[in-house]
Design an enzyme around this catalytic site. Structure first.
Site, PDB file in Angstrom:
ATOM      1  N   HIS A  63       0.826  -1.213   0.000  1.00 37.59           N
ATOM      2  CA  HIS A  63       0.000   0.000   0.000  1.00 37.59           C
ATOM      3  C   HIS A  63       0.864   1.269   0.000  1.00 37.59           C
ATOM      4  O   HIS A  63       1.232   1.777   1.053  1.00 37.59           O
ATOM      5  CB  HIS A  63      -0.906  -0.040   1.243  1.00 37.59           C
ATOM      6  CG  HIS A  63      -1.947   1.027   1.286  1.00 37.59           C
ATOM      7  ND1 HIS A  63      -3.135   0.864   1.954  1.00 37.59           N
ATOM      8  CD2 HIS A  63      -1.996   2.283   0.769  1.00 37.59           C
ATOM      9  CE1 HIS A  63      -3.863   1.963   1.839  1.00 37.59           C
ATOM     10  NE2 HIS A  63      -3.183   2.843   1.132  1.00 37.59           N
TER      11      HIS A  63
ATOM     12  N   ASN B  93      -5.142   6.302  -6.811  1.00 41.34           N
ATOM     13  CA  ASN B  93      -5.730   7.658  -6.709  1.00 41.34           C
ATOM     14  C   ASN B  93      -4.760   8.728  -7.213  1.00 41.34           C
ATOM     15  O   ASN B  93      -4.376   9.652  -6.507  1.00 41.34           O
ATOM     16  CB  ASN B  93      -6.223   7.961  -5.286  1.00 41.34           C
ATOM     17  CG  ASN B  93      -5.126   7.936  -4.236  1.00 41.34           C
ATOM     18  OD1 ASN B  93      -4.062   7.364  -4.453  1.00 41.34           O
ATOM     19  ND2 ASN B  93      -5.390   8.559  -3.104  1.00 41.34           N
TER      20      ASN B  93
ATOM     21  N   HIS C 218      -5.382  -0.573   6.089  1.00 42.84           N
ATOM     22  CA  HIS C 218      -5.167   0.275   7.275  1.00 42.84           C
ATOM     23  C   HIS C 218      -6.229   0.179   8.372  1.00 42.84           C
ATOM     24  O   HIS C 218      -6.924   1.152   8.668  1.00 42.84           O
ATOM     25  CB  HIS C 218      -4.966   1.743   6.879  1.00 42.84           C
ATOM     26  CG  HIS C 218      -5.887   2.310   5.831  1.00 42.84           C
ATOM     27  ND1 HIS C 218      -7.251   2.225   5.888  1.00 42.84           N
ATOM     28  CD2 HIS C 218      -5.604   2.982   4.685  1.00 42.84           C
ATOM     29  CE1 HIS C 218      -7.770   2.828   4.827  1.00 42.84           C
ATOM     30  NE2 HIS C 218      -6.795   3.278   4.080  1.00 42.84           N
TER      31      HIS C 218
ATOM     32  N   ASP D  91       1.011   2.709   3.730  1.00 45.06           N
ATOM     33  CA  ASP D  91       0.130   3.821   3.349  1.00 45.06           C
ATOM     34  C   ASP D  91       0.929   5.125   3.237  1.00 45.06           C
ATOM     35  O   ASP D  91       0.457   6.195   3.633  1.00 45.06           O
ATOM     36  CB  ASP D  91      -1.068   3.973   4.290  1.00 45.06           C
ATOM     37  CG  ASP D  91      -2.209   4.761   3.641  1.00 45.06           C
ATOM     38  OD1 ASP D  91      -2.109   5.113   2.443  1.00 45.06           O
ATOM     39  OD2 ASP D  91      -3.205   5.036   4.335  1.00 45.06           O
TER      40      ASP D  91
ATOM     41  N   HIS E 136       2.421  14.455   0.719  1.00 46.92           N
ATOM     42  CA  HIS E 136       1.673  15.672   0.360  1.00 46.92           C
ATOM     43  C   HIS E 136       2.585  16.877   0.524  1.00 46.92           C
ATOM     44  O   HIS E 136       3.429  16.897   1.426  1.00 46.92           O
ATOM     45  CB  HIS E 136       0.465  15.865   1.290  1.00 46.92           C
ATOM     46  CG  HIS E 136      -0.653  14.908   1.076  1.00 46.92           C
ATOM     47  ND1 HIS E 136      -1.413  14.876  -0.061  1.00 46.92           N
ATOM     48  CD2 HIS E 136      -1.130  13.925   1.882  1.00 46.92           C
ATOM     49  CE1 HIS E 136      -2.330  13.928   0.037  1.00 46.92           C
ATOM     50  NE2 HIS E 136      -2.177  13.318   1.197  1.00 46.92           N
TER      51      HIS E 136
ATOM     52  N   PRO F 121      -5.183  14.374   3.970  1.00 49.45           N
ATOM     53  CA  PRO F 121      -4.757  13.406   4.981  1.00 49.45           C
ATOM     54  C   PRO F 121      -3.542  12.618   4.497  1.00 49.45           C
ATOM     55  O   PRO F 121      -3.442  12.308   3.313  1.00 49.45           O
ATOM     56  CB  PRO F 121      -5.974  12.489   5.110  1.00 49.45           C
ATOM     57  CG  PRO F 121      -6.611  12.520   3.745  1.00 49.45           C
ATOM     58  CD  PRO F 121      -6.309  13.874   3.157  1.00 49.45           C
ATOM     59  N   GLY F 122      -2.651  12.289   5.406  1.00 49.37           N
ATOM     60  CA  GLY F 122      -1.575  11.381   5.024  1.00 49.37           C
ATOM     61  C   GLY F 122      -0.231  11.701   5.617  1.00 49.37           C
ATOM     62  O   GLY F 122       0.038  12.833   6.029  1.00 49.37           O
TER      63      GLY F 122
HETATM   64  O1  DOR Z   1      -4.068   9.145   4.877  1.00 53.22           O
HETATM   65  C1  DOR Z   1      -4.400   8.784   3.753  1.00 53.22           C
HETATM   66  N1  DOR Z   1      -3.885   9.358   2.647  1.00 53.22           N
HETATM   67  N2  DOR Z   1      -5.308   7.819   3.631  1.00 53.22           N
HETATM   68  C2  DOR Z   1      -5.824   7.498   2.441  1.00 53.22           C
HETATM   69  O2  DOR Z   1      -6.619   6.625   2.376  1.00 53.22           O
HETATM   70  C3  DOR Z   1      -5.449   8.244   1.231  1.00 53.22           C
HETATM   71  C4  DOR Z   1      -4.107   8.783   1.374  1.00 53.22           C
HETATM   72  C5  DOR Z   1      -3.775   9.753   0.278  1.00 53.22           C
HETATM   73  O3  DOR Z   1      -3.930   9.408  -0.898  1.00 53.22           O
HETATM   74  O4  DOR Z   1      -3.301  10.846   0.587  1.00 53.22           O
HETATM   75 ZN    ZN Z   2      -6.988   4.476   2.433  1.00 54.16          ZN
HETATM   76 ZN    ZN Z   3      -3.812   4.772   1.071  1.00 57.57          ZN
END
Ligand code: DOR
Ligand code: ZN
Ligand code: ZN
Length: 380
Positions: free
Chosen positions: A56, A90, A199, A265, A269, A279-280
Site C-alpha cells: 500500500h 488515486n 489500514h 500507506d 503531500h 490526509p496522510g
Molecule cells: O491518509 C491517507 N492518505 N489515507 C488514504 O486513504 C489516502 C491517502 C492519500 O492518498 O493521501
Molecule cells: Zn486508504
Molecule cells: Zn492509502
C-alpha cells in the site's frame, strides 16, 4: 555475489549463514570455500532480512508529481529497505484503465529501482461503473479505490464476486471504518471473494475481524506504521489516529496473528496541501524503524515483523521472494537491528516530508538494499 558471516532473520527464525547469489537467485545459504571472482559483502556486523514489500503505497504518478513521482517514491522506498511496491490508483487522472497501468509498469521497468504492482481502480473514476476488469487482469492482480470507500453495497458485492471469478485482490479503504468493515464482512459471508482490508485502526474493527476469522472467513488485513507507533496524535490521516486502546488492540492483533501484514500507506503531500487538509503521512523511509521500535518494546520478535513486512505481502502479490530460501529471488536487506536512530524529516529522500514524528526515537537502520543480487542502495 556472496554475503558472508551474516545473521539471517526471516519468518522461519534466526540463523547464521553465508549467502550465494547467482543470476539474481539465492542458490545457497551456507556456502563454504573460496569464491574469488565474486562480489563479497561482509555481513558480520549486520542482520540479513528479506527486503520489504509494501502492499500500500501512494506514488502520486501521474498527475501529482509535485507531491512525489515514481522515481522519488522508489528511492525513498529503497532507503527504507523496500524492493517491491503496490502503488495505489488515486492518481490524477485516476488509474482506471489498461493503458495507464501498462504505462506505469513500463516506467518502473525503465527506472529499474523497485519492482511495481500497479493497482488499478475497481470503478471508473472511483464512481459506479466497473473498470474493464477482464482486460486489466492481464497486467495487475490488485484493484482498489483507496482514498475513497467503495460506494454501494451492490458494487462491493459484485466486486467481491468478480475478484473470486477472475482471481484478483480487492483492497478496501473503509470509511467510516467499523460500519464499512461490518458491511463488507457481511457481504463476504454471502459471496466468496478475495478481500484485503487496508489500514485497520480501531479496536472495534479488530473485534469484527477476529470474530469473522474465527468463523472461518478468508480475507486479509493490514496496519500502517503510524497507527501502530502512536495514538492521539493531532495530525490528519485517513483513517485518523486512534486512542491508546485502539493502538493496544492493533498490537494484540499483531501478536495473535489476526492482522496479516504491515504496510505503509505512504501518502506524500506538499506543505500547502497539508495546510488545506489533505490526509496522510510520508513514512516509507522510516516505516521499518517505526515498526521495529514498537515490536521490540512489545517483545514481538524480528522474525514476526519479517513475516508481516515481506513474507505475507509476497504471498498475496504472488512474488518469488519474501524469505531467505534457496530458489527465491535475492531481494534482501542488510539491517543494523540494534541501532537507535531518530526520525529526521529534513533528510527525507521523498519529495514530501509530511510526518509528525520528527525527532522521535526509533529502532534499527537499513544499511543496504539488494534487488536480484544487485546492490541498489548502500548506506554503510
Ligand atoms: O491518509 C491517507 N492518505 N489515507 C488514504 O486513504 C489516502 C491517502 C492519500 O492518498 O493521501
Ligand atoms: Zn486508504
Ligand atoms: Zn492509502
Amino acid at each position: 555475489m556472496i554475503i558472508n558471516n551474516v545473521e539471517i532473520v526471516d519468518q522461519y527464525g534466526r540463523r547464521k549463514g553465508n549467502i550465494l547469489v547467482k543470476d539474481g537467485i539465492i542458490v545457497d545459504t551456507n556456502v563454504k570455500g573460496n569464491y574469488e571472482n565474486h562480489q563479497v559483502i561482509d555481513g558480520s556486523d549486520y542482520t540479513l532480512m528479506p527486503s520489504f514489500i509494501d502492499m500500500h503505497t501512494h506514488l502520486r504518478d501521474p498527475g501529482f508529481e509535485y507531491k512525489e513521482d515514481m522515481e522519488t517514491g522508489m528511492r525513498a522506498a529503497l532507503k527504507g529497505g523496500y524492493t517491491h511496491l503496490a502503488a495505489m490508483a488515486n492518481t490524477n487522472p485516476i488509474t482506471d484503465n489498461f493503458e495507464m497501468v501498462v504505462e506505469n509498469l513500463s516506467k518502473s521497468k525503465e527506472l529499474n529501482l523497485c519492482n511495481l504492482t500497479q493497482i488499478c481502480a475497481l470503478t471508473k473514476d472511483f464512481g459506479e461503473e466497473f473498470v474493464d476488469l477482464e482486460k486489466i487482469i492481464a497486467v495487475t492482480k490488485v484493484f482498489s479505490n483507496d482514498g475513497k470507500t467503495v460506494a454501494g453495497e451492490d458494487i462491493m458485492r459484485e466486486g467481491l464476486k468478480r475478484s473470486k471469478e477472475l482471481g484478483f485482490v480487492l483492497a478496501t479503504h473503509c470509511e467510516p471504518e467499523v460500519e464499512i468493515v461490518k458491511r463488507d464482512l457481511n457481504i463476504l459471508r454471502e459471496v466468496p471473494g478475495n478481500l484485503h482490508i487496508c489500514h485497520v485502526s480501531e479496536k472495534e474493527t479488530l473485534n469484527l475481524i477476529r470474530k469473522a476469522k474465527k468463523e472461518g472467513l478468508h480475507f486479509t488485513c493490514e496496519v500502517t506504521p503510524h497507527h501502530v507507533f502512536d495514538n492521539d496524535v493531532d495530525y490528519k490521516v485517513s483513517p485518523p489516529f486512534g486512542t491508546r486502546a485502539d493502538r493496544q488492540a492493533l498490537i494484540e492483533g499483531i501478536k495473535d496473528g489476526i492482522i496479516d501484514l504491515c504496510a505503509t500507506d505512504h501518502a506524500p503531500h506538499s506543505k500547502e496541501d497539508k495546510e488545506k487538509g489533505s490526509p496522510g503521512i510520508s513514512n516509507i523511509e522510516v516505516a521499518f524503524s517505526m515498526y521495529w521500535k514498537v515490536f521490540h518494546e512489545e517483545n514481538i520478535p524480528l522474525e514476526k515483523l519479517s513475516q508481516m513486512m515481506s513474507y505475507q505481502p509476497a504471498k498475496i502479490l504472488g512474488l518469488n521472494c519474501g524469505e531467505i530460501v534457496v530458489g527465491r529471488e535475492a531481494n534482501v536487506v542488510l539491517i543494523d537491528e540494534n541501532k537507535e536512530t531518530t526520525i529526521d524529516i529534513k533528510g527525507f529522500v521523498s519529495k514530501s516530508n509530511n510526518n509528525p514524528f520528527h525527532g522521535r526515537k526509533v529502532k534499527g537502520k537499513v544499511m543496504m538494499t539488494i534487488k536480484r543480487g544487485e546492490v541498489i542502495y548502500d548506506n554503510r
